[in-house]
Design an enzyme around this catalytic site. Structure first.
Site, mmCIF file in Angstrom:
data_model
loop_
_atom_site.group_PDB
_atom_site.id
_atom_site.type_symbol
_atom_site.label_atom_id
_atom_site.label_comp_id
_atom_site.label_asym_id
_atom_site.label_seq_id
_atom_site.Cartn_x
_atom_site.Cartn_y
_atom_site.Cartn_z
ATOM 1 C CE LYS A 101 -4.384 -1.742 1.258
ATOM 2 N NZ LYS A 101 -5.438 -1.904 2.266
ATOM 3 N NE ARG A 123 -7.713 -8.277 0.673
ATOM 4 C CZ ARG A 123 -7.294 -7.559 -0.359
ATOM 5 N NH1 ARG A 123 -6.284 -6.721 -0.218
ATOM 6 N NH2 ARG A 123 -7.889 -7.665 -1.543
HETATM 7 C C1 9MG Z 1 -10.172 -5.462 -0.757
HETATM 8 N N1 9MG Z 1 -9.206 -4.831 0.112
HETATM 9 C C2 9MG Z 1 -8.187 -4.015 -0.256
HETATM 10 N N2 9MG Z 1 -7.515 -3.598 0.833
HETATM 11 C C3 9MG Z 1 -8.129 -4.171 1.899
HETATM 12 C C4 9MG Z 1 -7.911 -4.121 3.287
HETATM 13 O O1 9MG Z 1 -6.958 -3.376 3.807
HETATM 14 N N3 9MG Z 1 -8.721 -4.831 4.081
HETATM 15 C C5 9MG Z 1 -9.728 -5.579 3.562
HETATM 16 N N4 9MG Z 1 -10.510 -6.259 4.414
HETATM 17 N N5 9MG Z 1 -9.981 -5.650 2.250
HETATM 18 C C6 9MG Z 1 -9.189 -4.959 1.441
#
Ligand code: 9MG
Length: 279
Positions: free
Chosen positions: A222, A256
């Protein structure tokens, strides 16, 4: 201590941090390019992530990057349904990243185990679409919507405000009959937040998410990583792994990530340091 997450067909132990591999089926994902846009490429990529140690997969058919335009539900379904169907028996739970109740219902019918809603189940009909399904629900904080969320976000107290949003959202799900062991909370890194807000939220994670529900963090590649390293999205591996570890150290339950193998390695080394290794 939180013991497990009920995730559709799976009951996931929360004894160690879990790694969720990202499977974008979108033409414009900010860090994948369109490398996995076609369903068969997305499926092949997802299988590789499982081999690399992913505990769950998160399948998305609508870009959530800053400035992204919404996609109609029928197009989102055209992208994700073949991927869900092909991966149903891949051995790990399938999460679907969507804000649309009609997409949630169709994804659950096709075999999804979790719904990941960056909109926090705020769309009319979203809670009803998932309440009785038995799937896990990831409730994420976002200020505004992807098209406009990075237009000068400001908070009086970002930790308290994100915490209150997540707390209220979880209460709303519980009132609709969702069992506590199906709910996951996510601070929503990069969704209507500056780099300073994001790092404050990560540092203060236990205060942001509380102790009643597991947490999910999306930090991978990010802009908050780029803000510190000065690197483009394609070169944020080291920074992303460092951020994932910082989350794990603060008690995050699900990470994630794009780079599953490297994150799994980092978590294994961290665990060996903390708990030792079997001789
Ligand atoms: C789909 N998506 C993109 N970034 C995300 C994040 O930080 N958290 C979650 N739950 N979904 C995300």
């Amino acid at each position: 201590m939180l013991q497990h997450l009920q995730c559709g067909r799976f009951r996931l132990s929360l004894e160690r941090p879990l790694v969720m591999g990202i499977v974008n089926v979108t033409p414009d994902s900010f860090s994948d390019g369109n490398a996995h846009f076609q369903p068969d490429q997305a499926v092949a990529h997802a299988r590789l992530l499982v081999e690399e140690g992913a505990d769950l997969l998160d399948i998305g058919g609508e870009s959530t990057r800053p400035g992204a335009q919404a996609v109609p539900a029928d197009e989102e379904l055209r992208r994700i349904l073949p991927v869900i169907e092909a991966l149903r028996d891949c051995g790990v739970p399938l999460s679907v990243d969507t804000c649309k109740p009609s997409v949630m219902r169709a994804a659950l019918e096709a075999g999804a185990d979790m719904i990941n809603d960056i909109g926090g189940f705020s769309a009319p009909g979203a809670v009803e679409a998932v309440a009785d399904a038995g799937c896990a629900l990831c409730l994420m904080h976002m200020r505004g919507e992807p098209r406009t969320m990075q237009d000068a976000p400001s908070y009086r107290d970002v930790v308290a405000e994100v915490h209150d949003y997540l707390d209220q959202g979880a209460r709303r799900l519980r009132r609709a009959g969702v069992a506590a062991d199906r709910i996951v909370l996510d601070p929503g890194f990069g969704f209507g937040k500056t780099a300073a807000h994001n790092y404050t939220l990560l540092r203060e994670l236990p205060r942001v998410v509380g102790r009643d529900y597991p947490s999910l963090l999306g930090l991978s590649r990010k802009s908050m990583i780029g803000a510190v390293t000065g690197r483009p999205a394609s070169r944020r591996l080291g920074g992303s792994v460092a951020a994932a570890l910082a989350g794990a150290i603060r008690g995050a339950h699900i990470l994630r990530v794009h780079d599953v193998a490297d994150t799994v390695d980092a978590l294994r080394v961290w665990s060996a340091v903390e708990r030792g290794v079997r001789a």
